[in-house]
Design a protein around this motif. Sequence first.
Motif, PDB file in Angstrom:
ATOM      1  N   GLY A   8       7.373   9.952 -49.758  1.00 36.63           N
ATOM      2  CA  GLY A   8       7.428   8.583 -49.269  1.00 36.63           C
ATOM      3  C   GLY A   8       7.881   8.417 -47.837  1.00 36.63           C
ATOM      4  O   GLY A   8       7.898   7.303 -47.313  1.00 36.63           O
ATOM      5  N   VAL A  12       7.393   4.509 -39.018  1.00 36.85           N
ATOM      6  CA  VAL A  12       7.321   3.056 -39.126  1.00 36.85           C
ATOM      7  C   VAL A  12       8.000   2.446 -37.912  1.00 36.85           C
ATOM      8  O   VAL A  12       8.881   3.073 -37.305  1.00 36.85           O
ATOM      9  CB  VAL A  12       7.987   2.593 -40.444  1.00 36.85           C
ATOM     10  N   SER A  17       9.528  -1.224 -43.467  1.00 34.35           N
ATOM     11  CA  SER A  17      10.087  -0.756 -44.736  1.00 34.35           C
ATOM     12  C   SER A  17       9.400   0.521 -45.189  1.00 34.35           C
ATOM     13  O   SER A  17       8.233   0.764 -44.868  1.00 34.35           O
ATOM     14  CB  SER A  17       9.910  -1.827 -45.827  1.00 34.35           C
ATOM     15  N   LEU A  18      10.148   1.298 -45.941  1.00 30.25           N
ATOM     16  CA  LEU A  18       9.624   2.477 -46.611  1.00 30.25           C
ATOM     17  C   LEU A  18      10.325   2.603 -47.951  1.00 30.25           C
ATOM     18  O   LEU A  18      11.471   2.168 -48.104  1.00 30.25           O
ATOM     19  CB  LEU A  18       9.879   3.751 -45.804  1.00 30.25           C
ATOM     20  N   VAL A 116      11.778  10.637 -42.087  1.00 33.62           N
ATOM     21  CA  VAL A 116      11.627   9.220 -41.777  1.00 33.62           C
ATOM     22  C   VAL A 116      11.828   9.043 -40.280  1.00 33.62           C
ATOM     23  O   VAL A 116      12.850   9.473 -39.737  1.00 33.62           O
ATOM     24  CB  VAL A 116      12.653   8.362 -42.552  1.00 33.62           C
TER      25      VAL A 116
END
Length: 120
Positions: A8, A12, A17-18, A116
């Motif tokens: 996931g 971004v 959002s993640l 991320v």
Amino acid sequence: QVDLMESGGGSVQAGGSLRLSCAASGASYSRSCMGWFRQAPGKEREAVATMGIRSGIIVYTGSVEGRFTISQDNAKNTLYLQMNSLKPEDTAMYYCAASEDSLCRSFTYWGQGTQVTVSS
């Protein structure tokens, strides 16, 4: 033995959002506590959120309070981290971890991590 597999992560923009997922397998007694950790380049690993599986007690680090939500789906043996209002300082490798300690004091099992990246 517990195996953990994160997914996931991604890139971004700030404010986005993640949702991270962590699929767990192995003895359930070895997963009395589960958590999400992160490590940015040049920084120490920090606990982002932890959850006592039986107690339901959840603890967040202050910088993500109100923006991130840890949750679990017992039927799927999956742990989640919903991350909203992301900031560039959230950029890190995120790891899922499991502990046999219901008080979440130490973690024995770790996933490989998912990256991320939040751009400004």
